[in-house]
Design an enzyme around this catalytic site. Sequence first.
Site, PDB file in Angstrom:
ATOM      1  N   ALA A  57      -5.349  -0.488   1.455  1.00 55.67           N
ATOM      2  CA  ALA A  57      -4.693  -1.387   2.404  1.00 55.67           C
ATOM      3  C   ALA A  57      -4.224  -2.662   1.725  1.00 55.67           C
ATOM      4  O   ALA A  57      -4.981  -3.293   0.983  1.00 55.67           O
ATOM      5  CB  ALA A  57      -5.669  -1.731   3.526  1.00 55.67           C
ATOM      6  N   THR A  58      -2.980  -3.044   2.011  1.00 58.38           N
ATOM      7  CA  THR A  58      -2.432  -4.263   1.431  1.00 58.38           C
ATOM      8  C   THR A  58      -2.204  -5.357   2.471  1.00 58.38           C
ATOM      9  O   THR A  58      -1.874  -6.484   2.105  1.00 58.38           O
ATOM     10  CB  THR A  58      -1.104  -3.986   0.707  1.00 58.38           C
ATOM     11  OG1 THR A  58      -0.160  -3.483   1.644  1.00 58.38           O
ATOM     12  CG2 THR A  58      -1.296  -2.998  -0.432  1.00 58.38           C
ATOM     13  N   ASP A  78      -0.719   1.720   1.605  1.00 56.48           N
ATOM     14  CA  ASP A  78       0.083   1.285   2.751  1.00 56.48           C
ATOM     15  C   ASP A  78      -0.071  -0.223   2.910  1.00 56.48           C
ATOM     16  O   ASP A  78      -1.116  -0.684   3.343  1.00 56.48           O
ATOM     17  CB  ASP A  78      -0.392   2.010   4.010  1.00 56.48           C
ATOM     18  CG  ASP A  78       0.591   1.942   5.157  1.00 56.48           C
ATOM     19  OD1 ASP A  78       1.648   1.314   5.013  1.00 56.48           O
ATOM     20  OD2 ASP A  78       0.275   2.525   6.213  1.00 56.48           O
ATOM     21  N   LYS A 115       6.979   6.059   9.292  1.00 57.67           N
ATOM     22  CA  LYS A 115       6.700   6.342   7.881  1.00 57.67           C
ATOM     23  C   LYS A 115       5.206   6.415   7.581  1.00 57.67           C
ATOM     24  O   LYS A 115       4.767   7.293   6.850  1.00 57.67           O
ATOM     25  CB  LYS A 115       7.407   5.344   6.967  1.00 57.67           C
ATOM     26  CG  LYS A 115       6.974   3.920   7.109  1.00 57.67           C
ATOM     27  CD  LYS A 115       7.888   2.983   6.331  1.00 57.67           C
ATOM     28  CE  LYS A 115       7.539   1.541   6.626  1.00 57.67           C
ATOM     29  NZ  LYS A 115       7.731   1.146   8.024  1.00 57.67           N
ATOM     30  N   GLY A 155      11.083   3.967   4.927  1.00 61.36           N
ATOM     31  CA  GLY A 155      11.585   3.941   6.292  1.00 61.36           C
ATOM     32  C   GLY A 155      11.679   2.515   6.770  1.00 61.36           C
ATOM     33  O   GLY A 155      11.151   1.598   6.146  1.00 61.36           O
ATOM     34  N   GLY A 156      12.352   2.333   7.880  1.00 64.80           N
ATOM     35  CA  GLY A 156      12.453   1.020   8.482  1.00 64.80           C
ATOM     36  C   GLY A 156      11.183   0.689   9.243  1.00 64.80           C
ATOM     37  O   GLY A 156      10.249   1.498   9.328  1.00 64.80           O
ATOM     38  N   HIS A 168      -4.178   0.821  13.784  1.00 63.00           N
ATOM     39  CA  HIS A 168      -3.902   1.806  12.729  1.00 63.00           C
ATOM     40  C   HIS A 168      -5.184   2.492  12.275  1.00 63.00           C
ATOM     41  O   HIS A 168      -5.196   3.704  12.047  1.00 63.00           O
ATOM     42  CB  HIS A 168      -3.215   1.131  11.539  1.00 63.00           C
ATOM     43  CG  HIS A 168      -1.738   1.024  11.690  1.00 63.00           C
ATOM     44  ND1 HIS A 168      -0.863   1.870  11.070  1.00 63.00           N
ATOM     45  CD2 HIS A 168      -0.971   0.166  12.414  1.00 63.00           C
ATOM     46  CE1 HIS A 168       0.371   1.546  11.384  1.00 63.00           C
ATOM     47  NE2 HIS A 168       0.340   0.507  12.205  1.00 63.00           N
ATOM     48  N   ARG A 169      -6.267   1.734  12.153  1.00 66.03           N
ATOM     49  CA  ARG A 169      -7.545   2.306  11.744  1.00 66.03           C
ATOM     50  C   ARG A 169      -8.018   3.341  12.758  1.00 66.03           C
ATOM     51  O   ARG A 169      -8.487   4.424  12.391  1.00 66.03           O
ATOM     52  CB  ARG A 169      -8.568   1.185  11.599  1.00 66.03           C
ATOM     53  CG  ARG A 169      -9.448   1.370  10.417  1.00 66.03           C
ATOM     54  CD  ARG A 169     -10.410   0.230  10.244  1.00 66.03           C
ATOM     55  NE  ARG A 169     -10.179  -0.291   8.898  1.00 66.03           N
ATOM     56  CZ  ARG A 169     -10.534  -1.455   8.462  1.00 66.03           C
ATOM     57  NH1 ARG A 169     -11.146  -2.285   9.254  1.00 66.03           N
ATOM     58  NH2 ARG A 169     -10.285  -1.813   7.245  1.00 66.03           N
ATOM     59  N   ARG A 211      -5.898   6.529  12.579  1.00 66.15           N
ATOM     60  CA  ARG A 211      -6.241   7.352  11.413  1.00 66.15           C
ATOM     61  C   ARG A 211      -7.491   8.174  11.663  1.00 66.15           C
ATOM     62  O   ARG A 211      -7.620   9.286  11.182  1.00 66.15           O
ATOM     63  CB  ARG A 211      -6.462   6.468  10.176  1.00 66.15           C
ATOM     64  CG  ARG A 211      -5.266   6.216   9.361  1.00 66.15           C
ATOM     65  CD  ARG A 211      -5.583   5.668   7.976  1.00 66.15           C
ATOM     66  NE  ARG A 211      -6.560   4.601   7.929  1.00 66.15           N
ATOM     67  CZ  ARG A 211      -6.307   3.314   8.117  1.00 66.15           C
ATOM     68  NH1 ARG A 211      -5.095   2.928   8.428  1.00 66.15           N
ATOM     69  NH2 ARG A 211      -7.267   2.413   8.022  1.00 66.15           N
TER      70      ARG A 211
END
Length: 173
Positions: free
Chosen positions: A35-36, A84, A16, A10-11, A51-52, A55
């Site tokens: 995680a990257t 991700d 996504k 996805g963009g 984000h954490r 989740r």
Amino acid sequence: MLPELTLVLGGAASGKSTFAESLVVQSGQNRVYLATAQAFDDEMQAKVARHRQMRGDGWQTIEAPLDPGSALHDIAADQVVLLDCATMWLSNHLLAESDLEQARDTLLTGLAACPAPVVVVSNEVGLSVVPENPLARRFREAQGRLNQTLAARAGLVVNVVAGLPQVLKGHLP
């Protein structure tokens, strides 16, 4: 049941990651967040924290900004992995001036060896204009090739646009 490899494309800000997280949660297996991202500034640190929080609990987080392939060797069969994202991983390698082919091969080897299902999130970057600088063009080309390789190996490929999933390959569980 998720296939061995799922690719969610996805963009930017397309939904996504949220969609990929829902696939992982619905699997009912022990969840691992691979995680990257590297949070070098306040904005990125806030994004990672947000984000954490979104989740919630129930995730084991492994930080692997450059080598998620090796981390995948330590995953158990009763787990499910959310990687991700492949785009941040590739950006990390470009900025580190890594050997991209070797890094890609290590990632693909780790994905193939992982005994648990893996859901990879990646940005679709081929829908915009041709970048004006060599680094951005190199990134776009490398990301496009990586996405094609992952899609060819995946049992399920989903493109997310405006939060709506479009199945490109396979079937949703």
